[in-house]
Design an enzyme around this catalytic site. Structure first.
Site, PDB file in Angstrom:
ATOM      1  N   HIS A  70       7.699   2.377  -7.776  1.00 15.24           N
ATOM      2  CA  HIS A  70       8.136   1.111  -7.183  1.00 15.24           C
ATOM      3  C   HIS A  70       9.109   0.372  -8.116  1.00 15.24           C
ATOM      4  O   HIS A  70       9.117   0.586  -9.334  1.00 15.24           O
ATOM      5  CB  HIS A  70       6.920   0.225  -6.906  1.00 15.24           C
ATOM      6  N   ARG A  90       3.431  -3.083  -3.828  1.00 11.32           N
ATOM      7  CA  ARG A  90       4.659  -2.831  -4.597  1.00 11.32           C
ATOM      8  C   ARG A  90       5.245  -1.450  -4.261  1.00 11.32           C
ATOM      9  O   ARG A  90       6.463  -1.276  -4.280  1.00 11.32           O
ATOM     10  CB  ARG A  90       4.425  -3.019  -6.097  1.00 11.32           C
ATOM     11  N   GLU A 134      -2.012   3.245  -8.358  1.00  6.81           N
ATOM     12  CA  GLU A 134      -1.866   3.243  -9.817  1.00  6.81           C
ATOM     13  C   GLU A 134      -3.213   3.578 -10.458  1.00  6.81           C
ATOM     14  O   GLU A 134      -4.268   3.436  -9.830  1.00  6.81           O
ATOM     15  CB  GLU A 134      -1.368   1.861 -10.278  1.00  6.81           C
ATOM     16  N   HIS A 176       3.403   4.979  -8.414  1.00  8.41           N
ATOM     17  CA  HIS A 176       3.283   4.127  -9.600  1.00  8.41           C
ATOM     18  C   HIS A 176       3.539   4.925 -10.883  1.00  8.41           C
ATOM     19  O   HIS A 176       3.472   6.154 -10.874  1.00  8.41           O
ATOM     20  CB  HIS A 176       1.878   3.535  -9.631  1.00  8.41           C
TER      21      HIS A 176
END
Ligand code: DG2
Length: 246
Positions: free
Chosen positions: A10, A61, A88, A180
């Site tokens: 992101h 995100r 993440e 991520h």
């Protein structure tokens, strides 16, 4: 013949900009991150890499980045699949903490152990605390972690790789994975057979597509490490990620 996979971290998040450990906390992109995401889509267009399907984490995100990049590439209409398995790394009790403060308080070695070691997770997050996800409806019924090291990310991401991403690749689709820093490090470790020590030194820049051509038989990269669609910007951004907390 090869299959095309694009990994996209992101764009910069509000907490990346503030230098806070984020993990599973669902923060927005910063203004800079929005621009990075759009530029990621332009880079895809310019390289002629047009995704047919996108896989994202459950965090905004990554979701917003995929939306903005695909919109910029005029591929906003492709099918989307999402999974917590691409989230993440869960940063445990460090979520919401300032990276520099943690480094100053615990020292370089402990900081790097928590941030980049393959198998040492940070301390568990307290259930019910401000930055815990135990009451979050999107994870209901899932075995949500209280802290993860990279090895745990591999353990939960690889089943999704095999069950959902590989079939898309094998059907000839160009696959975009919007995720991520550490979930992409886990996929890179697997794809490139990176050893446990070397992966500590591999960092992923925000918003720059990383393209892999995978051998159709082995599903392993034709070129180890893949290719960033903007190699110069990637090199500078990788150095910035490595230096976070200093
Ligand atoms: C960052 C990665 O995750 O941080 O959780 O703080 O890619 O979702 O912004 P992302 C976080 P580092 O492991 O690079 O410190």
């Amino acid at each position: 013949m090869t299959y095309t996979l694009v990994l996209l971290r992101h764009g910069e998040s509000e907490w990346n900009a503030k230098n806070l450990f984020t993990g599973w906390v669902d923060v927005q992109l910063s203004e800079k991150g929005v621009e990075e995401a759009k530029r990621g889509g332009t880079l895809l267009t310019n390289a002629g890499v047009l995704p047919d399907v996108v896989h994202t984490s459950l965090l905004r995100r990554a979701i917003t980045t995929a939306n903005l990049a695909l919109d910029a590439a005029d591929r906003h209409w492709i099918p989307v699949k999402r999974s917590w398995r691409l989230n993440e790394r869960h940063y445990g009790a460090l979520q919401g903490k300032d990276k520099k403060q943690i480094r100053d308080e615990y020292g370089d070695d402990q900081f790097m152990l928590w941030r980049r070691s393959y198998d040492v997770p940070p301390p568990d997050i307290e259930l019910g605390s401000e930055f815990s996800q135990d009451a979050d409806a999107r994870y209901a019924g899932e075995p949500i972690p209280r802290a993860e090291a990279l090895t745990h990310v591999l353990d939960r991401a690889l089943p999704y790789w095999h069950s959902d991403i590989v079939p898309d690749l094998q059907s000839g689709k160009t696959v975009l994975v919007a995720a991520h820093g550490n979930s992409i490090r886990a996929i890179v470790k697997y794809l490139d057979d990176v050893d446990d020590a070397t992966i500590a030194g591999i960092n992923i820049p925000t918003g720059i597509p990383l393209r892999y051509e995978l051998d159709e038989d082995t599903l392993k990269p034709v070129t180890r490490g893949g290719e960033y669609l903007d190699p110069d910007a990637a090199a500078a951004a990788i150095a910035a990620v490595a230096n976070q907390g200093k």
